[in-house]
Design a protein around this motif. Structure first.
Motif, PDB file in Angstrom:
ATOM      1  N   LEU A   1      25.083  40.713  24.023  1.00  0.00           N
ATOM      2  CA  LEU A   1      23.655  40.474  23.790  1.00  0.00           C
ATOM      3  C   LEU A   1      23.240  40.946  22.402  1.00  0.00           C
ATOM      4  CD1 LEU A   1      22.214  41.576  27.262  1.00  0.00           C
ATOM      5  CD2 LEU A   1      22.522  39.238  26.413  1.00  0.00           C
ATOM      6  N   GLY A   2      23.920  41.962  21.899  1.00  0.00           N
ATOM      7  CA  GLY A   2      23.602  42.491  20.586  1.00  0.00           C
ATOM      8  C   GLY A   2      23.874  41.527  19.445  1.00  0.00           C
ATOM      9  N   ARG A   3      24.676  40.529  19.689  1.00  0.00           N
ATOM     10  CA  ARG A   3      24.926  39.509  18.651  1.00  0.00           C
ATOM     11  C   ARG A   3      23.662  38.717  18.340  1.00  0.00           C
ATOM     12  NH1 ARG A   3      30.714  36.800  20.574  1.00  0.00           N
ATOM     13  NH2 ARG A   3      31.970  38.737  20.507  1.00  0.00           N
ATOM     14  N   PHE A   4      22.738  38.701  19.274  1.00  0.00           N
ATOM     15  CA  PHE A   4      21.530  37.893  19.118  1.00  0.00           C
ATOM     16  C   PHE A   4      20.263  38.733  18.964  1.00  0.00           C
ATOM     17  CE2 PHE A   4      24.608  35.961  22.029  1.00  0.00           C
ATOM     18  CZ  PHE A   4      24.952  34.826  21.312  1.00  0.00           C
ATOM     19  N   ASN A   5      20.399  40.043  19.135  1.00  0.00           N
ATOM     20  CA  ASN A   5      19.223  40.915  19.089  1.00  0.00           C
ATOM     21  C   ASN A   5      19.586  42.213  18.364  1.00  0.00           C
ATOM     22  OD1 ASN A   5      17.411  43.134  20.036  1.00  0.00           O
ATOM     23  ND2 ASN A   5      16.443  41.475  21.182  1.00  0.00           N
ATOM     24  N   PRO A   6      18.978  42.498  17.202  1.00  0.00           N
ATOM     25  CA  PRO A   6      19.350  43.696  16.428  1.00  0.00           C
ATOM     26  C   PRO A   6      19.059  44.999  17.160  1.00  0.00           C
ATOM     27  CG  PRO A   6      17.409  42.610  15.485  1.00  0.00           C
ATOM     28  CD  PRO A   6      17.970  41.677  16.500  1.00  0.00           C
ATOM     29  N   THR A   7      18.008  45.037  17.980  1.00  0.00           N
ATOM     30  CA  THR A   7      17.701  46.264  18.711  1.00  0.00           C
ATOM     31  C   THR A   7      18.780  46.564  19.747  1.00  0.00           C
ATOM     32  OG1 THR A   7      15.329  45.933  18.395  1.00  0.00           O
ATOM     33  CG2 THR A   7      16.001  47.408  20.178  1.00  0.00           C
ATOM     34  N   ILE A   8      19.217  45.530  20.468  1.00  0.00           N
ATOM     35  CA  ILE A   8      20.293  45.713  21.446  1.00  0.00           C
ATOM     36  C   ILE A   8      21.601  46.038  20.733  1.00  0.00           C
ATOM     37  CG2 ILE A   8      21.647  44.575  23.242  1.00  0.00           C
ATOM     38  CD1 ILE A   8      19.190  42.980  23.995  1.00  0.00           C
ATOM     39  N   ASN A   9      21.828  45.431  19.571  1.00  0.00           N
ATOM     40  CA  ASN A   9      23.027  45.716  18.791  1.00  0.00           C
ATOM     41  C   ASN A   9      23.078  47.183  18.387  1.00  0.00           C
ATOM     42  OD1 ASN A   9      25.430  44.828  17.211  1.00  0.00           O
ATOM     43  ND2 ASN A   9      24.150  45.413  15.488  1.00  0.00           N
ATOM     44  N   TYR A  10      21.926  47.709  17.967  1.00  0.00           N
ATOM     45  CA  TYR A  10      21.838  49.138  17.625  1.00  0.00           C
ATOM     46  C   TYR A  10      22.201  49.983  18.853  1.00  0.00           C
ATOM     47  CZ  TYR A  10      19.813  53.539  15.917  1.00  0.00           C
ATOM     48  OH  TYR A  10      19.628  54.841  15.536  1.00  0.00           O
ATOM     49  N   GLY A  11      21.600  49.642  19.992  1.00  0.00           N
ATOM     50  CA  GLY A  11      21.864  50.397  21.207  1.00  0.00           C
ATOM     51  C   GLY A  11      23.327  50.367  21.604  1.00  0.00           C
ATOM     52  N   ALA A  12      23.979  49.203  21.460  1.00  0.00           N
ATOM     53  CA  ALA A  12      25.384  49.082  21.824  1.00  0.00           C
ATOM     54  C   ALA A  12      26.261  49.994  20.964  1.00  0.00           C
ATOM     55  CB  ALA A  12      25.834  47.627  21.682  1.00  0.00           C
TER      56      ALA A  12
END
Length: 286
Positions: A238-249
């Motif tokens: 999911l982080g590939r499409f959302n920078p906030t989720i990417n940060y969390g990952a």
């Protein structure tokens, strides 16, 4: 001591600022939105300032003896954007030298040491390492704090009745409360001398993240919470499409795998030991 604080309203900036005030510091808070800050800290002097604006910093740093920095990379920030911990820090250091600041306190991170382990690379940790270099080479005596995971992270992650987690942590971490950390900051910045100092900040108990979360849920007083856990791989996808989720990952991967060991004995001896457990924090958490 007269001290200017940047980042006073953040999750950890707030308890640190409260402890500085309680310890008798004359606190000036530098903030982009002073109106929002004044209600939280009615006894503090509030000055409108922005790390992108040298003149505003110049005004805020006048007649100050020290500066405490609680800076961070925003969760939706991109690698090529303005970074407060490097670009903003360079501007602040120039103005601090101009103002004759005698000491800088800076909140860093213990888990950033995970950079390069197990093939892990993240540009956010590069920013944090660069900030430490800039401070150590600034010519201004600097005190850098390297905390373990803050108990406040449980409050930050809570969404309604749920406390979401991701992946599985493999090593214990010494959770520390912002209030205990704030007391250590207040003591550290009172120490005489012009040498650079570094402190590892760790709490009284070590748990994996899942075990710590279970304790928090069991003792949380405001409402009933339930833990939900998602595979880290899903978060990365999911982080590939959302920078906030990417940060969390990325931060979850580092926290889950960093082989933290206890290093805070010198800090406890010099600044006093922390006292709050996860259970203590859960009873008073918002």
């Amino acid at each position: 001591m007269k001290i200017a604080v940047l980042g006073a309203t953040g999750l950890i900036g707030k308890p640190v600022t409260e402890q500085l005030i309680a310890a008798g510091y004359t606190v000036t808070i530098l903030a982009r939105n002073p109106e929002k800050v004044q209600a939280r800290f009615p006894t503090a002097r509030i000055v409108r300032a922005d790390l992108r604006n040298p003149e505003s910093l110049r005004t805020g740093l006048q007649h100050q003896q020290a500066v405490y920095l609680n800076l961070s990379v925003r969760q939706n920030e991109k690698p090529n954007e303005f970074h407060t911990e490097t670009d903003g820090l360079k501007i602040l250091l120039a103005e601090a030298r101009r103002a004759g600041i005698q000491r800088i306190g800076y909140l860093s991170s213990l888990v950033m040491r995970y950079q390069g382990l197990n093939g892990f690379r993240w540009w956010v940790f590069d920013v944090k390492h660069e900030a430490v270099r800039l401070l150590n080479e600034s010519g201004i005596p600097t005190t850098i704090f390297y905390p373990s995971t803050f108990m406040e992270s449980f409050s930050m992650q809570t969404q309604g009745p749920l406390l979401p987690l991701a992946g599985k942590s493999v090593a214990p971490m010494w959770f520390v409360a912002g209030q205990d950390y704030g007391r250590q900051v207040a003591r550290a910045l009172q120490l005489p001398g012009n040498q650079n100092r570094e402190y590892v900040v760790q709490g009284p108990e070590a748990y994996t993240y899942e075990a710590g979360a279970r304790l928090f849920v069991q003792q949380y007083a405001k409402r009933k919470l339930a833990i939900v856990n998602a595979p880290l791989g899903v978060l990365k996808l999911l982080g590939r499409f959302n920078p906030t989720i990417n940060y969390g990952a990325h931060i979850v991967e580092a926290l889950n795998n960093y082989p933290e060991r206890f290093e805070a004995e010198p800090t406890w001896a010099e600044l006093g030991p922390p006292t709050l457990t996860i259970g203590d924090y859960a009873w008073q958490a918002p």
